[in-house]
Design an enzyme around this catalytic site. Structure first.
Site, PDB file in Angstrom:
ATOM      1  N   GLU A  83       2.860  -5.348   6.668  1.00  0.00           N
ATOM      2  CA  GLU A  83       3.868  -5.440   5.604  1.00  0.00           C
ATOM      3  C   GLU A  83       5.230  -5.045   6.185  1.00  0.00           C
ATOM      4  O   GLU A  83       5.405  -3.933   6.672  1.00  0.00           O
ATOM      5  CB  GLU A  83       3.504  -4.494   4.453  1.00  0.00           C
ATOM      6  N   CYS A 110       6.650  -5.187  -3.265  1.00  0.00           N
ATOM      7  CA  CYS A 110       5.230  -5.201  -2.899  1.00  0.00           C
ATOM      8  C   CYS A 110       4.644  -6.594  -3.085  1.00  0.00           C
ATOM      9  O   CYS A 110       3.764  -7.005  -2.343  1.00  0.00           O
ATOM     10  CB  CYS A 110       4.471  -4.208  -3.758  1.00  0.00           C
ATOM     11  N   GLU A 165      -1.187   1.674  -6.553  1.00  0.00           N
ATOM     12  CA  GLU A 165      -0.514   0.373  -6.416  1.00  0.00           C
ATOM     13  C   GLU A 165       0.106   0.377  -5.030  1.00  0.00           C
ATOM     14  O   GLU A 165       1.100   1.052  -4.794  1.00  0.00           O
ATOM     15  CB  GLU A 165       0.575   0.220  -7.489  1.00  0.00           C
ATOM     16  N   LYS A 213       7.470  12.395  -9.675  1.00  0.00           N
ATOM     17  CA  LYS A 213       8.128  12.621  -8.375  1.00  0.00           C
ATOM     18  C   LYS A 213       8.659  11.298  -7.835  1.00  0.00           C
ATOM     19  O   LYS A 213       7.903  10.459  -7.369  1.00  0.00           O
ATOM     20  CB  LYS A 213       7.179  13.224  -7.331  1.00  0.00           C
TER      21      LYS A 213
HETATM   22  P1  NAD Z   1       5.716   5.665   0.511  1.00  0.00           P
HETATM   23  O1  NAD Z   1       4.250   5.561   0.497  1.00  0.00           O
HETATM   24  O2  NAD Z   1       6.392   6.073   1.761  1.00  0.00           O
HETATM   25  O3  NAD Z   1       6.237   6.697  -0.588  1.00  0.00           O
HETATM   26  C1  NAD Z   1       5.948   6.526  -1.953  1.00  0.00           C
HETATM   27  C2  NAD Z   1       6.050   7.864  -2.648  1.00  0.00           C
HETATM   28  O4  NAD Z   1       5.010   8.710  -2.177  1.00  0.00           O
HETATM   29  C3  NAD Z   1       7.358   8.606  -2.391  1.00  0.00           C
HETATM   30  O5  NAD Z   1       7.745   9.257  -3.581  1.00  0.00           O
HETATM   31  C4  NAD Z   1       6.954   9.615  -1.335  1.00  0.00           C
HETATM   32  O6  NAD Z   1       7.777  10.757  -1.291  1.00  0.00           O
HETATM   33  C5  NAD Z   1       5.553   9.954  -1.788  1.00  0.00           C
HETATM   34  N1  NAD Z   1       4.678  10.533  -0.757  1.00  0.00           N
HETATM   35  C6  NAD Z   1       4.669  10.278   0.580  1.00  0.00           C
HETATM   36  N2  NAD Z   1       3.701  11.003   1.184  1.00  0.00           N
HETATM   37  C7  NAD Z   1       3.070  11.713   0.214  1.00  0.00           C
HETATM   38  C8  NAD Z   1       1.993  12.641   0.203  1.00  0.00           C
HETATM   39  N3  NAD Z   1       1.345  12.977   1.326  1.00  0.00           N
HETATM   40  N4  NAD Z   1       1.606  13.173  -0.972  1.00  0.00           N
HETATM   41  C9  NAD Z   1       2.228  12.826  -2.128  1.00  0.00           C
HETATM   42  N5  NAD Z   1       3.284  11.968  -2.176  1.00  0.00           N
HETATM   43  C10 NAD Z   1       3.688  11.412  -1.021  1.00  0.00           C
HETATM   44  O7  NAD Z   1       6.235   4.253  -0.003  1.00  0.00           O
HETATM   45  P2  NAD Z   1       7.718   3.742  -0.068  1.00  0.00           P
HETATM   46  O8  NAD Z   1       8.171   3.479   1.332  1.00  0.00           O
HETATM   47  O9  NAD Z   1       8.518   4.636  -0.948  1.00  0.00           O
HETATM   48  O10 NAD Z   1       7.540   2.347  -0.859  1.00  0.00           O
HETATM   49  C11 NAD Z   1       7.233   1.168  -0.224  1.00  0.00           C
HETATM   50  C12 NAD Z   1       5.762   0.859  -0.364  1.00  0.00           C
HETATM   51  O11 NAD Z   1       5.403   0.834  -1.737  1.00  0.00           O
HETATM   52  C13 NAD Z   1       5.392  -0.517   0.172  1.00  0.00           C
HETATM   53  O12 NAD Z   1       4.214  -0.429   0.907  1.00  0.00           O
HETATM   54  C14 NAD Z   1       5.173  -1.330  -1.089  1.00  0.00           C
HETATM   55  O13 NAD Z   1       4.321  -2.428  -0.927  1.00  0.00           O
HETATM   56  C15 NAD Z   1       4.616  -0.317  -2.006  1.00  0.00           C
HETATM   57  N6  NAD Z   1       4.785  -0.761  -3.395  1.00  0.00           N
HETATM   58  C16 NAD Z   1       3.678  -1.181  -4.094  1.00  0.00           C
HETATM   59  C17 NAD Z   1       3.813  -1.647  -5.402  1.00  0.00           C
HETATM   60  C18 NAD Z   1       2.619  -2.139  -6.188  1.00  0.00           C
HETATM   61  O14 NAD Z   1       2.727  -2.281  -7.406  1.00  0.00           O
HETATM   62  N7  NAD Z   1       1.496  -2.435  -5.559  1.00  0.00           N
HETATM   63  C19 NAD Z   1       5.074  -1.667  -6.006  1.00  0.00           C
HETATM   64  C20 NAD Z   1       6.172  -1.227  -5.260  1.00  0.00           C
HETATM   65  C21 NAD Z   1       6.011  -0.760  -3.958  1.00  0.00           C
END
Ligand code: NAD
Length: 500
Positions: free
Chosen positions: A390, A291, A257, A183
């Protein structure tokens, strides 16, 4: 001013289940080009019924299909074919990625697509060498430990590097014999939709399925589905909490992550030219949306004014603009809401007594796209919200420090613990920092060197579990212990009358 689209994407984007488009069933979601703000496509959301079909397709491919039992040699051939498909289609995939994310096209081609292709090669090479264990220390017995695929993996990806991050999950899940349902973020589904279609050419039916839609709808239905055996998530910390809670109901293992607020620590003993480059790359690469950003830049006081002065001059010279222009260094942020949120942190910094050093505004001269100036602030202490939260944009928070102990204390004073950067040519300082920093990765005198063989992941609220060679093997396989006597053992006999 209005920038040309990198590519004209399909007008409607759908998921993929088994051997056909997914059923959808949900609402239509607009996809915007961050370079202009214009709507360029429509995403058909997969409702819980469509998600159910996707999980059942993956379940069937795991329970009855050839994939989990394929010979390692054959699986490696398929992974190599996936790699070739990405490289052959890298330009189209990079353009689709650019159209949804606003990331710089040149970087997408040179780094993201190359990494995506390499993810498949890396895990192919890994499984070629991986082996089980054998214990024969107990006399008369031989015990072996082998690894077997777990089942159906739910793979949930964020918007900041969709193809590069999702392929790490797909390649590792598939390499160890699992099937999956991917997804992507509802904001950035274009390149992954194309890639999943392309990979069907070499993957057995049902091995890789795709569902699209919002987190609370499509993502939540996927995570809670009883047919899912594993959840691998990359995204925000708050979302991670919700997903782990849902997966916990089914006792499903998760890797998380999550977010970061990483310290980039520059000592006076550093090669300051290199440290400056590292600090700029650490916060402004990937349009600042990463991230592992070094978003808190800590500078030892004797060189603070020099480093900050040079940092500002360079930040102001960064070329912000059309992400398809090879000269561009920073493109637009991913969405209007995200840009508004990032710029809102300028006022947050001021409210906490901070001062704007550079940037802090939208680039109105670049039209309706979500362009912002590279931004830096300084704040009175690490307690300021811009030093704790963040921001996930081209926004650095800069703080001075006087001693190594203070640098460690500031660096560790955060709910996060993803990575740290240390810049110093003084070995005892480097050793002290690497021992005391509370983060999953410490980069010394280098920005962002991701070694796939080593574990990557965060301490504290930055994550649970790790990604990487052995870490992925542990996550995507179940261990099976088999004990066989080498000499028939004398068994205690129950129910036999005792002889005098
Ligand atoms: P997000 O948490 O808003 O969304 C990530 C994914 O989760 C999306 O596909 C979203 O649709 C899905 N999602 C949201 N709510 C959900 C739920 N209740 N159940 C299942 N899926 C759900 O994150 P984002 O805004 O897309 O990405 C940015 C974040 O990702 C930042 O916090 C960044 O630090 C983190 N990030 C971490 C890493 C790492 O390796 N640690 C790498 C890249 C990004």
């Amino acid at each position: 001013m209005s920038f040309a689209l990198p590519i004209t994407p399909p007008s409607r984007i759908k998921g993929w289940v088994g051997a056909a488009d997914s059923a959808g069933g949900g609402v239509s979601l607009p996809i915007h080009y961050p370079g202009t703000g214009a709507q360029i496509s429509t995403l058909i959301e997969d409702d819980p019924i469509a998600v159910d079909r996707a999980v059942l397709a993956a379940r069937d491919a795991f329970d009855h299909g050839p994939w989990p039992d394929l010979s390692v040699e054959r699986r490696i051939e398929v992974l190599e074919a996936c790699r070739s498909i990405i490289l052959e289609n890298a330009d189209e995939l990079a353009r689709l990625e650019c159209a949804a994310t606003g990331l710089v096209l040149k970087e997408l081609r040179a780094r993201h697509m190359v990494r995506a292709a390499y993810n498949f090669r890396f895990f192919g090479q890994y499984i070629a060498q991986s082996a089980g264990q054998r214990y024969d220390q107990t006399p008369g017995y031989m015990t072996t430990v082998s690894r077997t695929p777990v089942g159906v993996a739910a793979l949930i990806a964020p918007w900041n590097a969709p193809v590069a991050l999702a392929t790490m999950k797909v390649a590792s899940a598939l390499a160890f014999g699992n099937t999956c349902v991917l997804k992507p973020s509802e904001q950035t589904p274009l390149a992954l939709a194309r890639l999943v279609h392309l990979l069907q050419e070499v993957l057995p039916e049902g091995v890789l399925n795709l569902v699209n839609g919002r987190g609370p709808v499509t993502g939540a239905a996927l995570v809670a589905h009883p047919g899912v055996d594993l959840v691998s998530f990359t995204g925000g910390t708050e979302t991670g909490r919700q997903i782990m809670a849902a997966a916990g109901q089914n006792l499903v293992p998760c890797t998380m992550e999550l977010g970061g607020k990483s310290a980039n620590i520059i000592f006076a003993s550093a090669d300051l030219d290199r440290a400056l480059e590292g600090a700029l790359l650490g916060i402004f690469s990937n349009n600042g949306q990463q991230c592992l950003a070094g978003s808190r830049i800590l500078v030892e006081r004797p060189v603070f004014d020099e480093v900050v002065g040079r940092f500002i001059a360079r930040a102001e010279a960064i070329r912000v603009g059309d992400p398809t222009d090879p000269e561009t260094e920073i493109g637009p942020l991913a969405s209007l809401a995200h840009m508004t949120r990032v710029l809102g942190y300028v006022d947050t910094a001021r409210a906490d007594g901070g001062a704007l050093l550079t940037g802090g505004a939208r680039r109105e001269d670049l039209g309706a796209g979500y362009f912002v100036q590279p931004t830096a602030v300084t704040v009175p202490s690490n307690a300021a919200r811009v030093a704790q939260e963040e921001i996930f944009g081209p926004f650095a928070t800069i703080l001075p420090f006087d001693t190594a102990e203070e640098a460690v204390a500031i660096a560790n004073d955060t709910e996060f613990g993803l990575v740290s950067y240390v810049w110093s040519d003084h070995l005892p300082t480097v050793m002290r920092m690497t021992e005391n920093l509370r983060s999953g990765v410490v980069w010394v005198n280098t920005p962002m060197m991701r070694e796939l063989r080593a574990p990557f992941g965060g301490f504290k609220s930055s994550g649970v579990g790790r990604e990487g060679g052995a870490a992925c093997e542990a996550f995507y396989t179940e261990e099976k212990t088999v004990t066989i006597p080498t000499v028939p053992p004398t068994l205690r006999q129950l129910g036999m009358a005792e002889e005098d």
